[in-house]
Design a protein around this motif. Structure first.
Motif, PDB file in Angstrom:
ATOM      1  N   ILE A   9      88.892  21.795  29.864  1.00  0.00           N
ATOM      2  CA  ILE A   9      89.038  23.228  30.132  1.00  0.00           C
ATOM      3  C   ILE A   9      90.498  23.646  30.006  1.00  0.00           C
ATOM      4  O   ILE A   9      90.803  24.745  29.528  1.00  0.00           O
ATOM      5  CB  ILE A   9      88.451  23.586  31.516  1.00  0.00           C
ATOM      6  N   GLY A  10      91.422  22.768  30.387  1.00  0.00           N
ATOM      7  CA  GLY A  10      92.839  23.082  30.259  1.00  0.00           C
ATOM      8  C   GLY A  10      93.283  23.133  28.816  1.00  0.00           C
ATOM      9  O   GLY A  10      94.067  24.012  28.425  1.00  0.00           O
ATOM     10  N   GLU A  11      92.772  22.194  28.002  1.00  0.00           N
ATOM     11  CA  GLU A  11      93.129  22.180  26.572  1.00  0.00           C
ATOM     12  C   GLU A  11      92.582  23.423  25.876  1.00  0.00           C
ATOM     13  O   GLU A  11      93.262  24.036  25.047  1.00  0.00           O
ATOM     14  CB  GLU A  11      92.572  20.920  25.922  1.00  0.00           C
ATOM     15  N   LEU A  12      91.359  23.788  26.212  1.00  0.00           N
ATOM     16  CA  LEU A  12      90.760  24.977  25.603  1.00  0.00           C
ATOM     17  C   LEU A  12      91.547  26.233  25.997  1.00  0.00           C
ATOM     18  O   LEU A  12      91.812  27.100  25.159  1.00  0.00           O
ATOM     19  CB  LEU A  12      89.301  25.109  26.034  1.00  0.00           C
ATOM     20  N   ALA A  13      91.949  26.312  27.259  1.00  0.00           N
ATOM     21  CA  ALA A  13      92.718  27.463  27.718  1.00  0.00           C
ATOM     22  C   ALA A  13      94.055  27.551  26.979  1.00  0.00           C
ATOM     23  O   ALA A  13      94.489  28.640  26.572  1.00  0.00           O
ATOM     24  CB  ALA A  13      92.956  27.369  29.224  1.00  0.00           C
ATOM     25  N   GLY A  30      77.409  31.961  31.525  1.00  0.00           N
ATOM     26  CA  GLY A  30      76.546  31.481  30.445  1.00  0.00           C
ATOM     27  C   GLY A  30      77.024  31.842  29.060  1.00  0.00           C
ATOM     28  O   GLY A  30      76.302  31.626  28.080  1.00  0.00           O
ATOM     29  N   LEU A  31      78.237  32.380  28.950  1.00  0.00           N
ATOM     30  CA  LEU A  31      78.762  32.762  27.635  1.00  0.00           C
ATOM     31  C   LEU A  31      79.374  31.575  26.900  1.00  0.00           C
ATOM     32  O   LEU A  31      79.383  31.543  25.669  1.00  0.00           O
ATOM     33  CB  LEU A  31      79.842  33.857  27.783  1.00  0.00           C
ATOM     34  N   LEU A  32      79.883  30.611  27.652  1.00  0.00           N
ATOM     35  CA  LEU A  32      80.627  29.502  27.054  1.00  0.00           C
ATOM     36  C   LEU A  32      80.105  28.188  27.643  1.00  0.00           C
ATOM     37  O   LEU A  32      80.720  27.606  28.544  1.00  0.00           O
ATOM     38  CB  LEU A  32      82.124  29.669  27.347  1.00  0.00           C
ATOM     39  N   PRO A  33      78.986  27.745  27.151  1.00  0.00           N
ATOM     40  CA  PRO A  33      78.393  26.536  27.738  1.00  0.00           C
ATOM     41  C   PRO A  33      79.243  25.294  27.475  1.00  0.00           C
ATOM     42  O   PRO A  33      79.819  25.144  26.408  1.00  0.00           O
ATOM     43  CB  PRO A  33      77.028  26.443  27.051  1.00  0.00           C
ATOM     44  N   GLU A  34      79.320  24.444  28.462  1.00  0.00           N
ATOM     45  CA  GLU A  34      80.057  23.188  28.299  1.00  0.00           C
ATOM     46  C   GLU A  34      79.180  22.192  27.561  1.00  0.00           C
ATOM     47  O   GLU A  34      77.949  22.244  27.622  1.00  0.00           O
ATOM     48  CB  GLU A  34      80.450  22.645  29.668  1.00  0.00           C
ATOM     49  N   THR A  35      79.837  21.284  26.852  1.00  0.00           N
ATOM     50  CA  THR A  35      79.103  20.261  26.098  1.00  0.00           C
ATOM     51  C   THR A  35      78.747  19.072  26.963  1.00  0.00           C
ATOM     52  O   THR A  35      77.669  18.493  26.844  1.00  0.00           O
ATOM     53  CB  THR A  35      79.953  19.791  24.902  1.00  0.00           C
ATOM     54  N   ALA A  36      79.684  18.731  27.831  1.00  0.00           N
ATOM     55  CA  ALA A  36      79.473  17.550  28.668  1.00  0.00           C
ATOM     56  C   ALA A  36      80.402  17.623  29.875  1.00  0.00           C
ATOM     57  O   ALA A  36      81.162  18.582  30.031  1.00  0.00           O
ATOM     58  CB  ALA A  36      79.734  16.281  27.864  1.00  0.00           C
ATOM     59  N   ARG A  37      80.315  16.603  30.715  1.00  0.00           N
ATOM     60  CA  ARG A  37      81.224  16.452  31.840  1.00  0.00           C
ATOM     61  C   ARG A  37      81.924  15.097  31.695  1.00  0.00           C
ATOM     62  O   ARG A  37      81.318  14.112  31.251  1.00  0.00           O
ATOM     63  CB  ARG A  37      80.463  16.495  33.167  1.00  0.00           C
ATOM     64  N   GLY A  39      83.976  11.687  33.171  1.00  0.00           N
ATOM     65  CA  GLY A  39      83.604  10.763  34.233  1.00  0.00           C
ATOM     66  C   GLY A  39      83.980  11.286  35.596  1.00  0.00           C
ATOM     67  O   GLY A  39      83.319  10.979  36.603  1.00  0.00           O
ATOM     68  N   GLY A  40      85.027  12.114  35.649  1.00  0.00           N
ATOM     69  CA  GLY A  40      85.449  12.690  36.922  1.00  0.00           C
ATOM     70  C   GLY A  40      84.754  14.002  37.238  1.00  0.00           C
ATOM     71  O   GLY A  40      85.116  14.683  38.216  1.00  0.00           O
ATOM     72  N   GLY A  41      83.797  14.387  36.391  1.00  0.00           N
ATOM     73  CA  GLY A  41      83.048  15.611  36.651  1.00  0.00           C
ATOM     74  C   GLY A  41      83.691  16.873  36.104  1.00  0.00           C
ATOM     75  O   GLY A  41      83.269  17.983  36.440  1.00  0.00           O
ATOM     76  N   HIS A  42      84.700  16.705  35.222  1.00  0.00           N
ATOM     77  CA  HIS A  42      85.374  17.870  34.660  1.00  0.00           C
ATOM     78  C   HIS A  42      84.638  18.371  33.408  1.00  0.00           C
ATOM     79  O   HIS A  42      84.066  17.577  32.647  1.00  0.00           O
ATOM     80  CB  HIS A  42      86.829  17.520  34.306  1.00  0.00           C
TER      81      HIS A  42
END
Length: 299
Positions: A9-13, A30-37, A39-42
């Motif tokens: 999320i920081g890199e995208l920002a 729901g506009l920008l769905p994440e692809t995955a999380r 290992g730390g849940g980010h």
């Protein structure tokens, strides 16, 4: 960047030139769905997230609501309809702002003893203004037995369109017209009760034709005179009365129309004329009545 090509999320920002908080908001909506999380849940975002985020920000800069943006992104189409709706909304907002500006100038330019009256008049109209009170006025004024077709057509022609960019005089004219129509409707003025006509469709169909015939003469400022338009006008009244167009009928019609002429209606048409770009029905009817009076005076 991980080997799978995803972004934090920081890199995208950072790449988008926005904040983590903004991206988190769009994700939660729901506009920008994440692809995955991670290992730390980010949150992790795919390589297409940057382009999608730029699209979201572009649409938001144009004030497109979040639910509409989601529909555009999810369906892959519909952008044209969204843009058209926003343009319509913007046009409405601009019209309201122009009306509000002209109303404020009307107050600003008032003499001290005019401010209270003008404020009451303008305040009763509202922003953006509505012609609903004028519609009710005409629908109540017209004969009860008049067909829905003619009732709608006459009402549409009698209610002046609101100017897109009004001047202060036009704002005041409409406010006074609104007050006149409201008073006549609410208080059931005797002079504004529904017209009683035996055959209203025969009358109003003929009057509409006569008004159309005289339109060019009224626009050109041609003095009232006998002719096809006047003959059509008188014939409409004669048919509605179940009689023929004769010199005696024209004399009687002249007297009756003069008796029915009312200062409130004259004021309505004068105010309507300040708003309309074309001659009003009242101007056309006045031309025909003057032509009738002139013709009977010489008989």
């Amino acid at each position: 960047m991980p080997s799978d090509g995803t972004l934090s999320i920081g890199e995208l920002a950072a790449r988008a030139g926005t904040t983590v908080k903004t991206i988190r908001f769009y994700s939660d909506q729901g506009l920008l769905p994440e692809t995955a999380r991670s290992g730390g849940g980010h949150r992790r975002y795919g390589p297409d997230a940057l382009a999608r985020l730029r699209t979201i920000r572009s649409l938001r800069s144009l004030d497109v609501p979040v639910p509409e943006i989601k529909r555009v992104l999810d369906s892959g189409d519909g952008l044209e309809a969204v843009v058209a709706r926003r343009l319509d909304d913007l046009g409405t907002q601009l019209a309201a702002l122009r009306w509000r500006e002209a109303a404020l100038r009307a107050l600003q330019e008032s003499d001290p003893d005019q401010v209270a009256e003008r404020l009451e008049l303008i305040g009763a109209v509202g922003v953006p203004p509505s012609t609903a009170a004028l519609d009710r006025y005409w629908r109540r004024l017209l004969p009860v037995r008049l067909s829905a077709r003619l009732r709608s057509r006459i009402t549409e022609a009698a209610v002046p369109p609101l100017p897109a960019d009004p001047g202060t005089d036009q704002v005041l004219a409409f406010a006074r017209l609104h007050a006149l129509a409201t008073a006549a409707t609410d208080h059931c003025l005797a002079s504004h009760r529904p017209v009683t006509v035996a055959h209203p469709d025969l009358l109003y169909d003929g009057l509409r034709e006569a008004h159309d015939l005289v339109d060019a003469a009224v626009r050109a400022g041609t003095p009232p005179a006998p002719g096809e338009a006047l003959d059509c006008y008188v014939a409409a009244h004669a048919r509605a009365a179940g009689t023929r167009d004769t010199p005696a009928f024209r004399q009687a019609l002249t007297v009756r129309l003069a008796a029915e002429d009312h200062p409130v209606m004259r004021r309505y048409w004068r105010l309507a004329g300040e708003l309309a770009d074309a001659p009003t029905l009242g101007a056309a009817d006045a031309w025909l009545r003057e032509a009738l009076t002139a013709s009977t005076a010489t008989d």
